[in-house]
Design a protein around this motif. Structure first.
Motif, mmCIF file in Angstrom:
data_model
loop_
_atom_site.group_PDB
_atom_site.id
_atom_site.type_symbol
_atom_site.label_atom_id
_atom_site.label_comp_id
_atom_site.label_asym_id
_atom_site.label_seq_id
_atom_site.Cartn_x
_atom_site.Cartn_y
_atom_site.Cartn_z
ATOM 1 N N ILE A 1 14.913 7.043 8.305
ATOM 2 C CA ILE A 1 14.749 7.193 9.753
ATOM 3 C C ILE A 1 15.657 6.196 10.465
ATOM 4 N N PRO A 2 16.701 6.671 11.178
ATOM 5 C CA PRO A 2 17.603 5.756 11.878
ATOM 6 C C PRO A 2 16.844 4.887 12.887
ATOM 7 N N ILE A 3 17.349 3.693 13.108
ATOM 8 C CA ILE A 3 16.827 2.729 14.075
ATOM 9 C C ILE A 3 15.471 2.177 13.648
ATOM 10 N N LEU A 4 14.505 3.053 13.362
ATOM 11 C CA LEU A 4 13.178 2.589 12.947
ATOM 12 C C LEU A 4 13.211 1.952 11.565
ATOM 13 N N GLY A 5 14.061 2.462 10.694
ATOM 14 C CA GLY A 5 14.181 1.901 9.355
ATOM 15 C C GLY A 5 12.876 1.926 8.585
ATOM 16 N N HIS A 6 12.390 0.733 8.191
ATOM 17 C CA HIS A 6 11.168 0.627 7.384
ATOM 18 C C HIS A 6 9.948 0.246 8.219
ATOM 19 N N THR A 7 10.070 0.330 9.534
ATOM 20 C CA THR A 7 9.002 -0.157 10.415
ATOM 21 C C THR A 7 7.680 0.546 10.154
ATOM 22 N N TYR A 8 7.723 1.857 9.903
ATOM 23 C CA TYR A 8 6.469 2.582 9.661
ATOM 24 C C TYR A 8 5.768 2.063 8.409
ATOM 25 N N ASN A 9 6.504 1.956 7.302
ATOM 26 C CA ASN A 9 5.902 1.453 6.063
ATOM 27 C C ASN A 9 5.432 0.008 6.210
ATOM 28 N N TYR A 10 6.166 -0.784 6.983
ATOM 29 C CA TYR A 10 5.806 -2.178 7.221
ATOM 30 C C TYR A 10 4.425 -2.261 7.872
ATOM 31 N N PHE A 11 4.155 -1.355 8.803
ATOM 32 C CA PHE A 11 2.883 -1.394 9.532
ATOM 33 C C PHE A 11 1.751 -0.634 8.842
ATOM 34 N N PHE A 12 2.057 0.482 8.216
ATOM 35 C CA PHE A 12 0.991 1.376 7.770
ATOM 36 C C PHE A 12 0.881 1.546 6.254
#
Length: 421
Positions: free
Chosen positions: A41-52
């Motif tokens: 996912i561009p821009i978001l990168g690993h942010t989703y996995n980092y949080f959830f």
């Protein structure tokens, strides 16, 4: 130009802007840096996995990419270091500094402080002085812990249900901390804030200078912020770990009864040191604190090269993979993931002792100077609670912690307190 053409042009311009923004924000990794974990996912990168999905995500990253790797979160690269490299961050203080302001707005909370490193050093000196007098403070601590327990929990002849346990422990811990930090006379006035004699004796202290005066008030608040909240969090986790394990609670009650009889209810430092099972329990509570990442640092030198050959540039955020340290099978055996309350009873390994496999208080010469005092207070309050109450979860089960990304918080479930028969 018709309406359809205008909308199409706006759409194309929007795509171009997004592409330009993506290119600008595209992470750039040097040749000798730890590998960047691929993302889709561009821009978001690993942010989703980092949080959830933090725990599983970092475990898989470690398995696939090794001891050091980088992720892309919040539009920035963050390097994660595991057990073999983690201690290098602690011992190279001139190359790394703690970066709490990355996730807590300290500059807004304490507007009179500009140099938090200076404040940390000042409060570390104060804490060392207090720890050196810990035996003389034990009676004060015991007095006000009992007062707090009576005030906020009280008589539970009929079982009482409490929901906000962390808040409850904050109230109880605040009483002895206030009386130790600012003195009994000042602490008796709930509407009074004052500074310690330690602060007033500093060379730059000046009552007539409001700016200096407010600065030291903020310094005191930093001390309280860092001590009361973290200590009460550990106690809350410990109470939940007791409440869900009645067999553990009963065994600790037996130890507490023996010590209480020997000291006739008046605890001293040597009595606290006799609490071997309780000390082991507290260490296991801390080992299972369940923060996946902890002690966010930032590289302050031009660059830093780890012993494994990886180099990280100046300004890079470096986070420490605590799960890899505290749940290591190499250090704790095949049952490292299990909560075993008496794991350390015969291990000559106290809850306040720092080593490379137990880094809950940091490491190196900059390890938390307040850990001895904190463990002393934690054991004392748990000792008193164990003697006075039978504690159980309302559900009758072991309650799980709450998670915000890689950070854990104590459970928010109800506990039942009942007087010992």
């Amino acid at each position: 130009m018709d309406e359809v053409s205008t909308e199409f042009l706006a759409y194309i311009i929007g795509i171009i802007i997004l592409i330009i923004f993506y290119i600008i924000k595209l992470p750039r990794i040097g040749a000798n840096e730890p590998p960047l974990v691929p993302y889709t996912i561009p821009i978001l990168g690993h942010t989703y996995n980092y949080f959830f999905n933090a725990r599983n995500f970092f475990k898989k990253c470690k398995e696939q990419y090794g001891e050091c790797f980088s992720i892309y979160v919040f539009g920035r690269v963050m390097t994660i270091v595991s057990r073999s490299s983690l201690n290098e961050v602690f011992i190279n203080h001139k190359d790394f500094k703690l970066s709490l302001s990355e996730f807590l707005p300290f500059d807004m909370l304490f507007e009179n402080i500009s140099d938090f490193d200076k404040v940390t050093q000042l409060n570390a000196k104060l804490v060392k002085e207090i720890t050196g007098k810990i035996d003389s403070y034990t009676s004060i601590m015991q007095k006000y812990l009992l007062e707090g327990i009576d005030k906020f929990i009280g008589d539970c002849k009929d079982p009482k249900e409490f929901l906000s346990i962390w808040e409850l422990m904050n109230h109880i811990i605040a009483l002895p901390m206030a009386n130790i930090i600012v003195g009994e006379e000042v602490a008796s006035h709930e509407d009074v804030n004052d500074t310690l004699e330690f602060y007033t004796s500093q060379p730059d202290f000046d009552y007539s200078n409001p700016k200096i005066f407010h600065y030291y008030i903020d310094v005191l608040f930093v001390l309280i912020f860092g001590s009361v909240g973290t200590t009460s969090e550990i106690i809350t986790n410990g109470i939940f770990d007791l409440a869900g394990r009645p067999e553990c609670l009963n065994e600790l009650y037996e130890e507490a009864m023996i010590i209480d009889k020997e000291c006739n209810g008046s605890i001293t430092l040597p009595d606290v040191q006799k609490m071997k099972k309780l000390d082991s329990f507290v260490k296991e509570v801390l080992r299972h604190s369940d923060d996946t990442l902890k002690f966010l640092h930032k590289v302050t030198s031009e660059s830093f090269t780890f012993s494994n050959g990886y180099t990280v540039p100046k300004g890079r955020r470096v986070n420490l993979y605590m799960d890899d340290v505290l749940k290591s099978k190499d250090a704790y055996g095949d049952d490292a993931e299990e909560f075993k309350p008496f794991r350390f009873v015969n291990a000559n390994s106290s809850a306040s002792k720092v080593d490379r496999n137990y880094a809950v208080f940091g490491g190196g010469k900059h390890a938390c100077p307040g850990r001895f005092f904190a463990i002393h207070e934690i054991k004392l309050i748990l000792h008193k609670l164990i003697l006075k109450y039978n504690i159980k979860t309302k559900s009758g089960k072991i309650e799980n912690k709450k998670y915000i990304g890689p950070i854990s918080l104590p459970p928010k479930k109800a506990l039942i307190f009942e007087n010992r028969k």
